[in-house]
Design a protein around this motif. Structure first.
Motif, short mmCIF file in Angstrom:
data_model
loop_
_atom_site.label_atom_id
_atom_site.label_comp_id
_atom_site.label_asym_id
_atom_site.label_seq_id
_atom_site.Cartn_x
_atom_site.Cartn_y
_atom_site.Cartn_z
N LEU A 87 0.83 -1.21 0.00
CA LEU A 87 0.00 0.00 0.00
C LEU A 87 0.87 1.27 0.00
N SER A 88 0.20 2.40 -0.23
CA SER A 88 0.90 3.67 -0.35
C SER A 88 -0.10 4.80 -0.15
N LYS A 89 0.37 6.03 -0.30
CA LYS A 89 -0.53 7.18 -0.20
C LYS A 89 -1.59 7.14 -1.31
N ASP A 90 -1.29 6.47 -2.41
CA ASP A 90 -2.25 6.40 -3.52
C ASP A 90 -3.44 5.50 -3.20
N ASP A 91 -3.34 4.75 -2.10
CA ASP A 91 -4.46 3.91 -1.63
C ASP A 91 -5.03 4.45 -0.33
N SER A 92 -4.54 5.59 0.13
CA SER A 92 -4.78 5.98 1.52
C SER A 92 -5.39 7.36 1.70
N GLY A 93 -5.88 7.96 0.62
CA GLY A 93 -6.51 9.27 0.73
C GLY A 93 -8.00 9.22 0.94
N PHE A 94 -8.56 8.02 1.06
CA PHE A 94 -10.03 7.87 1.14
C PHE A 94 -10.63 8.62 2.33
N GLY A 95 -9.87 8.74 3.42
CA GLY A 95 -10.38 9.43 4.59
C GLY A 95 -10.68 10.90 4.34
N ALA A 96 -10.03 11.46 3.33
CA ALA A 96 -10.28 12.87 3.02
C ALA A 96 -11.74 13.11 2.66
N LEU A 97 -12.39 12.10 2.09
CA LEU A 97 -13.81 12.24 1.71
C LEU A 97 -14.69 12.50 2.92
N ALA A 98 -14.27 12.06 4.09
CA ALA A 98 -15.03 12.31 5.32
C ALA A 98 -14.52 13.54 6.05
N TYR A 99 -13.20 13.67 6.16
CA TYR A 99 -12.63 14.72 7.02
C TYR A 99 -12.72 16.12 6.42
N VAL A 100 -12.47 16.25 5.13
CA VAL A 100 -12.48 17.59 4.54
C VAL A 100 -13.88 18.21 4.62
N PRO A 101 -14.96 17.51 4.23
CA PRO A 101 -16.29 18.10 4.41
C PRO A 101 -16.63 18.40 5.87
N ALA A 102 -16.01 17.68 6.80
CA ALA A 102 -16.27 17.89 8.22
C ALA A 102 -15.47 19.06 8.79
N GLY A 103 -14.57 19.63 7.97
CA GLY A 103 -13.88 20.82 8.42
C GLY A 103 -12.42 20.65 8.78
N ALA A 104 -11.81 19.54 8.40
CA ALA A 104 -10.40 19.29 8.70
C ALA A 104 -9.59 19.15 7.42
N GLY A 105 -8.29 19.26 7.55
CA GLY A 105 -7.39 18.85 6.49
C GLY A 105 -7.02 17.39 6.68
#
Length: 262
Positions: A87-105
């Motif tokens: 695995l790598s960062k290319d498989d690991s950005g999925f959390g952004a779909l939850a955190y960015v709309p919730a107000g985090a980076g």
């Protein structure tokens, strides 16, 4: 249990190997890794993403940063799993779909993998990434005083290493990490060393002790969230209980829960 000799606690070799073969607890683990990749691609297509930021000199020392929509937001840093080997960062950005709309980076890290590097070297890379983010997060809209780390499986073991790290050696504050999430993680590497996994890891008894969160005194004081899936093997449950108990024994705040049906 068979009449075979015990290798660790009440486990013979076959049973110990079964306990730590987490991929075998589902019919096809690749379903989930493909989903990680697809959701990461969705995050990059639908959210702002600063890809391939270099946090250190090594070829693998890169991260993808998904900036918050409003400046001055907290930053969640995800340390991926994958048996320390995949695995790598290319498989690991999925959390952004939850955190960015919730107000985090959100930041997804790359780091070198076994057998290219040791677990010590891997942990040093993750620490360098966090120091780089502390120094550079504000340029991407994140509050360097609100950095939170989360790791899954082998990534949780690396998160554990951040909680016992020497931050002063990198001229970084010991309160750089404001909270940590330890998901389906390994706080005790001795049974891992005795299992089939050690063919790749090549841990010595000394390595296992040094790299085990439950055998170290923390250098970081922050809240810890420990999570494990209900359907994981009994020794993964034991590991999560011992990590939570260890953190509590050192005076840390702990939230420990089991994800039903997972």
């Amino acid at each position: 249990m068979t009449g075979a000799p015990k290798v660790y606690r009440d486990f013979d070799q076959a049973e110990l190997d079964r306990q730590y073969n987490s991929r075998a607890t589902v019919p096809d683990f690749a379903v989930y890794t493909r989903q990680y990749t697809a959701l990461t691609q969705e995050a990059k297509a639908t959210l702002a993403c600063v890809a391939g930021l270099r946090y250190g000199p090594g070829a693998d020392e890169k991260l993808d940063l998904y900036p918050p929509r409003v400046p001055g937001a907290p930053l969640v840093v995800f340390v991926h799993g994958g048996n320390w080997q995949t695995l790598s960062k290319d498989d690991s950005g999925f959390g952004a779909l939850a955190y960015v709309p919730a107000g985090a980076g959100f930041a997804a890290l790359d780091f070198s993998l076994v057998p290219t590097v040791s677990l010590d070297a891997m942990a040093a890379q993750v620490q360098r990434a966090l120091v780089w983010l502390h120094r550079n997060a504000s340029a991407h809209g994140c509050d360097p005083a609100r950095i939170h780390i989360a790791g899954h499986s082998s990534g949780a073991q690396l998160v554990g290493q951040m909680l016992v790290a020497d931050w002063g050696a990198l001229n970084a504050p010991y309160d750089l990490v404001k909270s940590a999430t330890f998901m389906s993680g390994l706080g005790d590497l001795e049974p891992v060393r005795l299992s089939f996994r050690n063919a790749a890891l090549k841990l010595t008894p000394e390595d296992a002790a040094r790299l085990s969160l439950v055998k170290r005194a923390p250098t970081v004081r922050c809240p810890l969230l420990v999570a494990v899936g209900e359907l994981e093997t009994p020794d993964y449950h034991r590991q999560s209980h011992e990590v939570a108990a260890c953190w509590r024994a050192h005076g840390g705040a702990v939230e420990h829960f089991t994800l039903t049906g997972c």
